[in-house]
Design an enzyme around this catalytic site. Structure first.
Site, short mmCIF file in Angstrom:
data_model
loop_
_atom_site.label_atom_id
_atom_site.label_comp_id
_atom_site.label_asym_id
_atom_site.label_seq_id
_atom_site.Cartn_x
_atom_site.Cartn_y
_atom_site.Cartn_z
CE LYS A 107 -33.88 1.98 -60.94
NZ LYS A 107 -35.03 1.82 -59.97
C1 LIG Z 1 -35.45 2.95 -59.13
C2 LIG Z 1 -36.81 2.84 -58.55
C3 LIG Z 1 -37.51 3.96 -58.04
C4 LIG Z 1 -36.88 5.33 -57.96
O1 LIG Z 1 -36.73 5.92 -59.23
P1 LIG Z 1 -35.77 7.18 -59.39
O2 LIG Z 1 -35.74 7.44 -60.86
O3 LIG Z 1 -34.44 6.75 -58.85
O4 LIG Z 1 -36.37 8.29 -58.61
C5 LIG Z 1 -38.80 3.79 -57.58
N1 LIG Z 1 -39.39 2.57 -57.58
C6 LIG Z 1 -38.76 1.47 -58.06
C7 LIG Z 1 -39.46 0.17 -58.00
C8 LIG Z 1 -37.46 1.56 -58.55
O5 LIG Z 1 -36.84 0.45 -59.00
#
Ligand SMILES: *Cc1c(COP(=O)(O)O)cnc(C)c1O
Length: 433
Positions: A107
């Protein structure tokens, strides 16, 4: 470039408004009107480009009409200040390690890009300060806070439920200072979210200060996630393994995988995608039945994927014009319970020495079970295993090495403002700013 809403009940809008609004007025998600195909010549020599160079080409396809070249380049280069290596785990399975950024999770890419884009809009218009409100159950707050840290003209308020996030998560947004304020809410995550929603609807407050959100459906967080799919392909091409490439994405809200599907529309030669779920297998069920049935989420050890109504399903549905057959043709699914996730973390560690985090473990296992002969797979390792230290240590039976970056947060001093879950006191606090 114009952006339309997946609900199609609202007029198209420009990039600036789509970014400031986040969600369209009809509660749909914004989609770019055009997904440009990149030329053959680009894919022909992609392995000779740096990550930043190829990411700029991708960014230009979406944002080039709206942002001057030099500015966009700067935003992309600043965003990608860390590497995203492909690492061999075994035979034909590779990890795309997305955890080398400031908060050790993927993210970071979207959050850093969005912060810089918003910073540009503010400078350009000489606008007054913009205040980002973000409610978090843990990871979103840290990515957003760190992404926006030090960006001029923006102040971030992170609302989090007191005593409900892990110490390491809390430290990642309470130790920063500068333009980041952590509000420790005496309540649960839903209370934090309600405070933010009420704030956006309060006329007096919005007249007093400019408010915006930074949630994951924002186009400025969502689209940049396409960058690293190109880089994964380029690295596999260098290894001579890109011919029958399958990319597997551990998925919760499905923003990450949808960005990959956009990459494919731009011409990226990925053979097919896989979406790995935990027990929240709404998408997996949809693939089987053609019927989308959201339901309340259940808690798992891969908790960033505990989503019962994945918001970006609307984007996938729109991208394939609602065709279940077309969706199934390009995406297959898998779902694993906590025991299977633990088993995978343990097994892969014993067999190869590679330590998966619980989310990446779902991705790895889906490839191991779902790759066809001749195919090569890359799964997205979405977070560093040390972020899920308790779970991972219990599985492998000894301590996990904590990266210096994560340790540095632990050494910082927590600073937070206590806040009641009552909107009146939250509003009074903001009205004083
Ligand atoms: C947010 C997140 C996900 C999921 O990603 P999406 O884009 O919501 O499908 C998977 N793994 C981790 C570690 C995350 O922080």
């Amino acid at each position: 470039m114009n952006y339309y809403s997946t609900n199609k009940q609202t007029p198209v809008t420009g990039l600036h408004e789509a970014v400031v609004r986040g969600l369209a007025p009809d509660k749909g998600l914004y989609m770019p009107e055009v997904i440009k195909r990149l030329p053959e010549e680009f894919f022909g020599c992609i392995e000779k480009l740096s990550f930043q160079e190829m990411a700029y080409r991708v960014a230009d396809a979406f944002f080039g009409e709206d942002i001057p070249e030099e500015t966009l380049k700067q935003i992309v280069y600043d965003t990608l200040s860390f590497d995203v290596p492909v690492v061999r785990v075994k035979d034909s399975i590779y990890a795309l390690e997305l955890f080398h950024g400031p908060t050790l999770a993927f993210k970071d890419v979207g959050a850093r890009f969005m912060a810089r884009l918003l910073g540009y809009f503010i400078r350009q218009e000489g606008q007054r300060q913009v205040n980002v409100l973000v409610a978090t159950s843990g990871d979103t707050g840290s990515a957003v806070a760190n992404g926006f840290l030090g960006v001029e003209g923006i102040h971030v308020y992170v609302l989090y439920p007191k005593g409900k996030v892990s110490e390491i998560q809390e430290k990642q947004f309470t130790t920063l200072g500068r333009n980041i304020t952590a509000l420790e809410v005496d309540g649960v995550f839903d209370d934090c979210q309600a405070l933010v929603k009420n704030a956006f609807m309060d006329e007096e407050l919005n007249a007093h200060m400019k408010l915006t959100s930074a949630n994951s459906i924002n186009v400025a967080r969502f689209l940049p996630q396409a960058f690293y799919y190109f880089y994964a392909y380029a690295q596999m091409k260098k290894l001579g393994k890109a011919d029958d490439l399958v990319i597997c994405v551990p998925s919760g809200n499905f923003g990450n995988i949808t960005a990959g599907l956009f990459g494919k529309r731009m011409g990226l030669p990925v053979k097919r995608f896989m979406a790995a779920n935990n027990r929240n297998d709404i998408f997996y069920q949809y693939l089987q039945t053609g019927i989308y049935v959201p339901r309340a989420s259940v808690a798992t050890i891969a908790n960033a994927m505990d989503v019962g109504d994945p918001s970006n399903f609307a984007r996938i549905f729109d991208l394939y014009k609602g065709s279940h057959a077309d969706i199934r043709n390009e995406i297959s699914g898998a779902a694993y319970n906590d025991e299977q996730i633990r088993e995978t973390v343990r097994g892969v560690y014993q067999e190869t020495g590679y330590l998966l985090d619980p989310h990446g473990a779902c991705g790895y296992r889906a490839l191991e079970e779902g790759l066809r002969p001749g195919e090569c797979g890359v799964f997205l390792e979405t977070a560093h295993p040390a972020k899920f230290r308790d779970t991972v240590e219990a599985v492998i039976g000894h301590p996990v090495e904590v990266p210096a970056k994560l340790q540095a947060f632990m050494n910082g001093a927590k600073q937070s403002v206590p806040m009641s879950k009552d909107f009146g006191s939250f509003k009074a606090y903001l009205m004083n700013k």
